[in-house]
Design a protein around this motif. Structure first.
Motif, short mmCIF file in Angstrom:
data_model
loop_
_atom_site.label_atom_id
_atom_site.label_comp_id
_atom_site.label_asym_id
_atom_site.label_seq_id
_atom_site.Cartn_x
_atom_site.Cartn_y
_atom_site.Cartn_z
N ALA A 32 -7.67 1.95 6.47
CA ALA A 32 -8.03 0.58 6.18
C ALA A 32 -6.39 0.21 6.55
CB ALA A 32 -8.44 0.06 5.03
N GLY A 33 -5.74 -0.27 5.45
CA GLY A 33 -4.48 -0.79 5.43
C GLY A 33 -3.47 0.31 5.90
N GLY A 34 -3.78 1.57 5.41
CA GLY A 34 -2.93 2.38 6.03
C GLY A 34 -1.86 2.78 4.77
N HIS A 35 -1.32 1.93 3.81
CA HIS A 35 -0.10 1.96 2.98
C HIS A 35 -0.27 3.12 2.11
CE1 HIS A 35 1.45 -0.67 5.93
NE2 HIS A 35 2.51 -1.14 5.15
N ILE A 38 -1.06 6.62 5.34
CA ILE A 38 0.19 7.13 6.18
C ILE A 38 1.39 7.53 5.39
CG2 ILE A 38 1.86 6.01 8.01
CD1 ILE A 38 -0.47 4.04 8.88
N PRO A 39 1.82 7.05 4.42
CA PRO A 39 3.05 7.81 3.66
C PRO A 39 2.74 9.19 3.34
CG PRO A 39 2.72 5.55 2.76
CD PRO A 39 1.57 5.78 3.75
N VAL A 106 3.58 -5.44 2.58
CA VAL A 106 2.59 -4.37 2.22
C VAL A 106 1.25 -5.23 1.93
CG1 VAL A 106 1.61 -2.67 0.57
CG2 VAL A 106 4.12 -2.66 1.32
N CYS A 109 -1.18 -5.77 4.79
CA CYS A 109 -2.12 -4.56 5.09
C CYS A 109 -2.82 -4.18 4.26
CB CYS A 109 -0.80 -3.85 5.54
SG CYS A 109 0.06 -3.86 7.10
#
Lengths: 287, 164
Positions: A32-35, A38-39, A106, A109
């Protein structure tokens, strides 16, 4: 830090996303937002072989009122929450909380759906959804079901959502007109998770509390719905004894870990302060 | 894994390139497009040095796969001055008010501040501080950055009023 390789998919509908999840079972992750994801991928703590990016699914965006229910599409960002007039009027605790999440970039996103579905006890929205008695709509190969936020969280990063299901909506029973609500979060710095945080929603009539619900963030391996704490307030005039009882009932269910945010005892202490301040604020805001 | 054919608009120009989907947007910008204005500071979505503007949002480009930006409209610090090299009011104000020392955070600061002023053309000091809270500076103590953004807001508002 370079994430592992994956095959990238950008489905145009929930049905397509569900089909991709079904086909690739436990090798696929929704983006979705990846935050959060992704980390984790950059640290190689997550190495999915398939990424299913939901951004093109237009039905997952937006905030709407459906009868007595506020419906928040899963891809609604924290920034969208902050800017929503509907939420500011009907359910202002969401805006108050979103302003305390991460930082501006952040929040552009990060999504409400990702925040509640991730299962990270540090996320702020889950406890608020528990206090609001929200439910999550999940769509999977066997159809659609609603899961109560109070039943959704099983352990840190473990939830009731199936591996082949997409959380499509957060559905909130519109809080009573004149309710008072507050989210009080103690954090060390911008972008940090809570040392402890409390959501309080209550109604007051003639000086007496007629309804109250309380939930806690990041003082256990799931968000904690503090049912007894809310009950301790109902039927009282929110005097010192009632507030003390609610604080103690909330503190009694905390099980924080000791970490950089402080020893467990300290975090339980902070949770008590957050509950006390949130009750006072919610009372002040109730009409 | 196979490469993707990436197409996007960067600083008003259509660009394309081949990259694995896992490529982070910051790497695509810096290594494929030679746009080295956006910096890699922390690489963990905390510091904001890699901030770029994507479809009208400030985004930390270290925390976005290039595949997600397929088809997007991207602005980096390289796209903020006029084509003839005339600096944007924010860039002028950072110079005038000493809003930088080492300069490492500056591209992200200015790119973020530009979006902030587009959303809120007349921000208070508190709103500026809150609005740039996703950008870390280890030199200035922020005071002159805040002053510069406020001065740029005044400058832009004066120019806007004059034009009306």
């Amino acid at each position: 830090m370079i994430p592992g390789s994956f095959e990238y998919h950008r489905p145009g509908s929930v049905a397509e996303a569900v089909a991709l999840l079904s086909r690739h079972s436990d090798d696929a992750r929704l983006l979705a937002g990846g935050h959060s994801l992704i980390p984790m991928m950059k640290l190689r703590m997550a190495q999915p072989e398939h990424i299913v990016d939901l951004q093109d699914i237009s039905t997952l965006h937006g905030i709407a009122q459906d009868g007595d229910t506020i419906v928040i599409g899963a891809l609604t960002t924290q920034n969208d929450v902050i800017g929503s007039n509907v939420l500011a009027e009907t359910c202002p605790i969401l805006r108050e909380a979103a302003l305390l999440i991460a930082d501006p970039q952040v929040r552009y996103c990060g999504t409400v759906g990702g925040n509640v579905a991730n299962g990270d006890p540090g996320n702020d929205m889950p406890a608020i959804m528990q206090a609001l008695n929200a439910s999550y709509r999940a769509e999977g190969p066997n159809g659609v079901r609603n899961i109560a936020a109070r039943d959704f969280y099983e352990a840190s990063f473990f939830t009731a959502l199936g591996e082949d299901e997409v959380l499509t909506q957060v559905r909130i029973p519109t809080p009573a007109a004149g309710h008072g609500a507050a989210y009080v979060k103690q954090k060390r710095k911008v972008g940090d998770y809570a040392t402890a945080a409390a959501a309080v929603i209550l109604s007051v009539s003639g000086g007496n509390c007629t309804a109250a619900s309380i939930a806690l963030t990041n003082v256990g391996d799931t968000p904690l719905y503090a049912e007894a704490a809310g009950q301790a307030l109902v039927g009282t005039n929110l005097d010192a004894a009632a507030v003390d009882a609610a604080v103690q009932a909330a503190q009694a269910i905390t099980q924080p870990v000791s970490d950089g945010r402080g020893p467990a005892e300290f975090r339980t202490h902070v949770a008590g302060i957050a509950v006390r301040r949130a009750i006072a604020l919610a009372q002040e805001r109730a009409s | 894994m196979s490469n993707m054919h990436i197409k996007m608009t960067v600083n008003g120009k259509a660009v394309e390139g081949l990259a694995e989907p896992r490529t982070l947007l910051i790497h695509f910008l810096r290594e494929n497009l030679n746009l080295t204005g956006p910096h890699i500071g922390c690489d963990t979505s905390h510091c904001g040095a890699c901030t770029v503007d994507i479809n009208g949002k400030s985004v930390k480009s270290c925390t976005m796969f290039v595949a997600q930006a397929q088809g997007a409209d991207v602005t980096t610090i390289e796209g903020i001055a006029e084509a003839d090299g005339t600096l944007h009011a924010l860039q002028e104000a950072f110079r005038e008010h000493h809003g930088l020392q080492c300069g490492f955070c500056t591209p992200g600061m200015i790119t973020r501040a530009l979006r902030l002023l587009q959303e809120n053309p007349d921000p208070s000091e508190e709103e500026i501080r809150y609005g740039i809270s996703g950008n870390l500076c280890r030199c200035t103590g922020y005071q002159n950055i805040v002053t510069a953004i406020r001065a740029a807001a005044d400058q832009l508002n004066t120019a806007r009023e004059a034009a009306e």
